[in-house]
Design a protein around this motif. Structure first.
Motif, PDB file in Angstrom:
ATOM      1  N   UNK A   1      15.547 111.755 -12.432  1.00  0.00           N
ATOM      2  CA  UNK A   1      15.732 110.335 -12.750  1.00  0.00           C
ATOM      3  C   UNK A   1      14.449 109.834 -13.412  1.00  0.00           C
ATOM      4  N   UNK A   2      14.528 109.473 -14.685  1.00  0.00           N
ATOM      5  CA  UNK A   2      13.352 109.058 -15.452  1.00  0.00           C
ATOM      6  C   UNK A   2      13.518 107.625 -15.934  1.00  0.00           C
ATOM      7  N   UNK A   3      12.488 106.830 -15.725  1.00  0.00           N
ATOM      8  CA  UNK A   3      12.408 105.489 -16.316  1.00  0.00           C
ATOM      9  C   UNK A   3      11.399 105.586 -17.456  1.00  0.00           C
ATOM     10  N   UNK A   4      11.871 105.361 -18.673  1.00  0.00           N
ATOM     11  CA  UNK A   4      11.029 105.487 -19.860  1.00  0.00           C
ATOM     12  C   UNK A   4      10.827 104.090 -20.453  1.00  0.00           C
ATOM     13  N   UNK A   5       9.614 103.580 -20.324  1.00  0.00           N
ATOM     14  CA  UNK A   5       9.282 102.239 -20.810  1.00  0.00           C
ATOM     15  C   UNK A   5       8.746 102.354 -22.238  1.00  0.00           C
ATOM     16  N   UNK A   6       9.557 101.917 -23.188  1.00  0.00           N
ATOM     17  CA  UNK A   6       9.164 101.986 -24.602  1.00  0.00           C
ATOM     18  C   UNK A   6       8.948 100.598 -25.201  1.00  0.00           C
ATOM     19  N   UNK A   7       8.677  99.627 -24.346  1.00  0.00           N
ATOM     20  CA  UNK A   7       8.517  98.245 -24.839  1.00  0.00           C
ATOM     21  C   UNK A   7       7.311  98.092 -25.762  1.00  0.00           C
ATOM     22  N   UNK A   8       6.307  98.929 -25.617  1.00  0.00           N
ATOM     23  CA  UNK A   8       5.134  98.843 -26.496  1.00  0.00           C
ATOM     24  C   UNK A   8       5.229  99.807 -27.680  1.00  0.00           C
ATOM     25  N   UNK A   9       6.299 100.559 -27.739  1.00  0.00           N
ATOM     26  CA  UNK A   9       6.467 101.565 -28.778  1.00  0.00           C
ATOM     27  C   UNK A   9       7.703 101.234 -29.591  1.00  0.00           C
ATOM     28  N   UNK A  10       7.517 100.455 -30.634  1.00  0.00           N
ATOM     29  CA  UNK A  10       8.659  99.993 -31.432  1.00  0.00           C
ATOM     30  C   UNK A  10       9.005 100.965 -32.547  1.00  0.00           C
ATOM     31  N   UNK A  11       9.116 102.221 -32.237  1.00  0.00           N
ATOM     32  CA  UNK A  11       9.384 103.138 -33.339  1.00  0.00           C
ATOM     33  C   UNK A  11      10.417 104.198 -33.012  1.00  0.00           C
ATOM     34  N   UNK A  12      11.526 103.789 -32.416  1.00  0.00           N
ATOM     35  CA  UNK A  12      12.651 104.708 -32.279  1.00  0.00           C
ATOM     36  C   UNK A  12      13.136 105.002 -33.694  1.00  0.00           C
ATOM     37  N   UNK A  13      13.183 106.261 -34.035  1.00  0.00           N
ATOM     38  CA  UNK A  13      13.636 106.604 -35.378  1.00  0.00           C
ATOM     39  C   UNK A  13      14.575 107.801 -35.315  1.00  0.00           C
ATOM     40  N   UNK A  14      15.205 108.054 -36.424  1.00  0.00           N
ATOM     41  CA  UNK A  14      16.190 109.135 -36.469  1.00  0.00           C
ATOM     42  C   UNK A  14      15.560 110.498 -36.215  1.00  0.00           C
ATOM     43  N   UNK A  15      14.378 110.744 -36.747  1.00  0.00           N
ATOM     44  CA  UNK A  15      13.719 112.040 -36.540  1.00  0.00           C
ATOM     45  C   UNK A  15      13.445 112.259 -35.057  1.00  0.00           C
ATOM     46  N   UNK A  16      12.886 111.262 -34.396  1.00  0.00           N
ATOM     47  CA  UNK A  16      12.585 111.379 -32.976  1.00  0.00           C
ATOM     48  C   UNK A  16      13.837 111.517 -32.134  1.00  0.00           C
ATOM     49  N   UNK A  17      14.853 110.717 -32.433  1.00  0.00           N
ATOM     50  CA  UNK A  17      16.113 110.785 -31.685  1.00  0.00           C
ATOM     51  C   UNK A  17      16.777 112.143 -31.872  1.00  0.00           C
TER      52      UNK A  17
END
Length: 136
Positions: A51-67
Protein backbone atom coordinates in the motif's frame (compact mmCIF):
# COMPACT_ATOMS: atom_id res chain seq x y z
CA UNK A 1 20.65 2.40 10.15
CA UNK A 2 19.33 5.42 8.30
CA UNK A 3 19.71 5.68 4.58
CA UNK A 4 20.42 8.78 2.57
CA UNK A 5 17.46 9.98 0.56
CA UNK A 6 17.69 12.28 -2.44
CA UNK A 7 16.61 15.90 -2.11
CA UNK A 8 13.63 15.34 -4.38
CA UNK A 9 11.90 12.50 -2.47
CA UNK A 10 11.19 11.58 1.13
CA UNK A 11 10.23 8.02 1.98
CA UNK A 12 8.71 6.87 5.23
CA UNK A 13 6.78 3.87 6.45
CA UNK A 14 3.69 4.24 8.62
CA UNK A 15 3.51 0.99 10.62
CA UNK A 16 0.25 2.09 12.25
CA UNK A 17 -1.40 2.19 8.80
CA UNK A 18 0.88 -0.29 7.01
CA UNK A 19 1.39 2.35 4.31
CA UNK A 20 4.58 3.41 2.54
CA UNK A 21 4.62 7.18 1.99
CA UNK A 22 6.64 8.78 -0.78
CA UNK A 23 6.58 12.56 -1.05
CA UNK A 24 8.08 14.16 -4.13
CA UNK A 25 9.62 17.45 -2.99
CA UNK A 26 10.17 19.16 -6.35
CA UNK A 27 10.05 18.78 -10.09
CA UNK A 28 12.17 15.84 -11.24
CA UNK A 29 13.84 14.70 -14.39
CA UNK A 30 12.85 11.39 -15.95
CA UNK A 31 15.95 9.68 -14.53
CA UNK A 32 15.24 11.09 -11.04
CA UNK A 33 11.68 9.83 -11.28
CA UNK A 34 12.88 6.34 -12.18
CA UNK A 35 15.49 6.32 -9.42
CA UNK A 36 12.89 7.55 -6.92
CA UNK A 37 10.45 4.77 -7.72
CA UNK A 38 13.20 2.16 -7.35
CA UNK A 39 13.99 3.66 -3.92
CA UNK A 40 10.30 3.37 -3.02
CA UNK A 41 10.33 -0.26 -4.11
CA UNK A 42 13.39 -1.01 -1.97
CA UNK A 43 11.66 0.54 1.06
CA UNK A 44 8.48 -1.41 0.28
CA UNK A 45 10.49 -4.63 0.18
CA UNK A 46 12.02 -3.89 3.57
CA UNK A 47 8.57 -3.43 5.09
CA UNK A 48 6.72 -5.93 2.87
CA UNK A 49 4.28 -3.15 2.08
CA UNK A 50 1.96 -3.15 -0.94
CA UNK A 51 0.00 0.00 0.00
CA UNK A 52 1.75 3.16 -1.23
CA UNK A 53 0.74 6.79 -0.78
CA UNK A 54 2.52 8.83 -3.45
CA UNK A 55 2.37 12.58 -2.85
CA UNK A 56 3.02 14.37 -6.15
CA UNK A 57 1.56 17.75 -5.19
CA UNK A 58 4.96 19.43 -5.59
CA UNK A 59 5.77 17.58 -8.80
CA UNK A 60 3.61 18.94 -11.59
CA UNK A 61 5.07 16.86 -14.35
CA UNK A 62 3.06 13.74 -14.98
CA UNK A 63 3.85 13.03 -18.60
CA UNK A 64 3.33 10.31 -21.14
CA UNK A 65 6.95 9.10 -21.02
CA UNK A 66 6.86 8.70 -17.24
CA UNK A 67 3.41 7.10 -17.23
CA UNK A 68 4.43 4.67 -19.99
CA UNK A 69 7.60 3.69 -18.09
CA UNK A 70 5.60 3.15 -14.88
CA UNK A 71 2.96 0.92 -16.47
CA UNK A 72 5.12 -1.05 -18.89
CA UNK A 73 8.48 -1.32 -17.14
CA UNK A 74 8.40 -0.49 -13.44
CA UNK A 75 5.05 -1.65 -12.05
CA UNK A 76 5.17 -5.15 -13.62
CA UNK A 77 8.32 -5.81 -11.55
CA UNK A 78 6.69 -4.81 -8.25
CA UNK A 79 4.22 -7.69 -7.64
CA UNK A 80 6.83 -10.45 -7.94
CA UNK A 81 9.07 -8.60 -5.49
CA UNK A 82 6.30 -7.80 -2.99
CA UNK A 83 4.25 -10.98 -3.36
CA UNK A 84 0.94 -9.58 -4.53
CA UNK A 85 -1.11 -6.72 -5.92
CA UNK A 86 0.21 -3.26 -5.07
CA UNK A 87 -2.10 -0.28 -4.56
CA UNK A 88 -0.84 3.22 -5.29
CA UNK A 89 -2.83 6.20 -4.04
CA UNK A 90 -1.60 9.33 -5.79
CA UNK A 91 -2.12 12.56 -3.87
CA UNK A 92 -2.42 15.33 -6.46
CA UNK A 93 -2.86 19.07 -6.38
CA UNK A 94 -6.35 19.94 -7.68
CA UNK A 95 -4.83 21.85 -10.61
CA UNK A 96 -3.33 18.60 -11.97
CA UNK A 97 -6.77 17.03 -12.18
CA UNK A 98 -7.84 19.97 -14.34
CA UNK A 99 -4.81 19.71 -16.65
CA UNK A 100 -5.85 17.79 -19.79
CA UNK A 101 -2.29 16.76 -20.70
CA UNK A 102 -1.40 15.54 -17.21
CA UNK A 103 -4.79 13.91 -16.82
CA UNK A 104 -4.47 11.98 -20.07
CA UNK A 105 -0.99 10.77 -19.11
CA UNK A 106 -2.28 9.15 -15.92
CA UNK A 107 -3.58 5.62 -16.59
CA UNK A 108 -7.30 5.18 -15.97
CA UNK A 109 -8.66 2.65 -13.50
CA UNK A 110 -10.02 0.69 -16.47
CA UNK A 111 -6.56 0.59 -18.08
CA UNK A 112 -5.18 -0.97 -14.90
CA UNK A 113 -7.93 -3.58 -14.52
CA UNK A 114 -6.57 -7.09 -14.19
CA UNK A 115 -3.01 -5.94 -13.61
CA UNK A 116 -0.99 -6.78 -10.49
CA UNK A 117 -1.12 -3.12 -9.49
CA UNK A 118 -3.83 -0.52 -9.13
CA UNK A 119 -3.63 3.25 -8.92
CA UNK A 120 -6.15 5.87 -7.92
CA UNK A 121 -5.95 9.68 -7.71
CA UNK A 122 -6.91 11.82 -4.75
CA UNK A 123 -6.74 15.45 -3.68
CA UNK A 124 -7.43 14.61 -0.01
CA UNK A 125 -4.83 12.64 1.97
CA UNK A 126 -7.37 11.15 4.39
CA UNK A 127 -9.42 9.81 1.46
CA UNK A 128 -6.27 8.34 -0.11
CA UNK A 129 -5.32 6.58 3.13
CA UNK A 130 -8.90 5.32 3.60
CA UNK A 131 -8.82 3.84 0.07
CA UNK A 132 -5.48 2.14 0.79
CA UNK A 133 -6.90 0.67 4.00
CA UNK A 134 -9.93 -0.61 2.12
CA UNK A 135 -7.70 -2.27 -0.50
CA UNK A 136 -5.73 -4.28 2.10
Amino acid sequence: MSEVQPDYLTISYRPDLEVLVGRWMRQVSFSEMCQGYYLLLQAAERHQCRQWLIDVRRRYNTDREGAHWMVTEFLPTVAPRLGGRTHLAYLLAPVILRDPEGDSAFPTTEALAGRPFMGERFIDEAAAVAWLQQMR
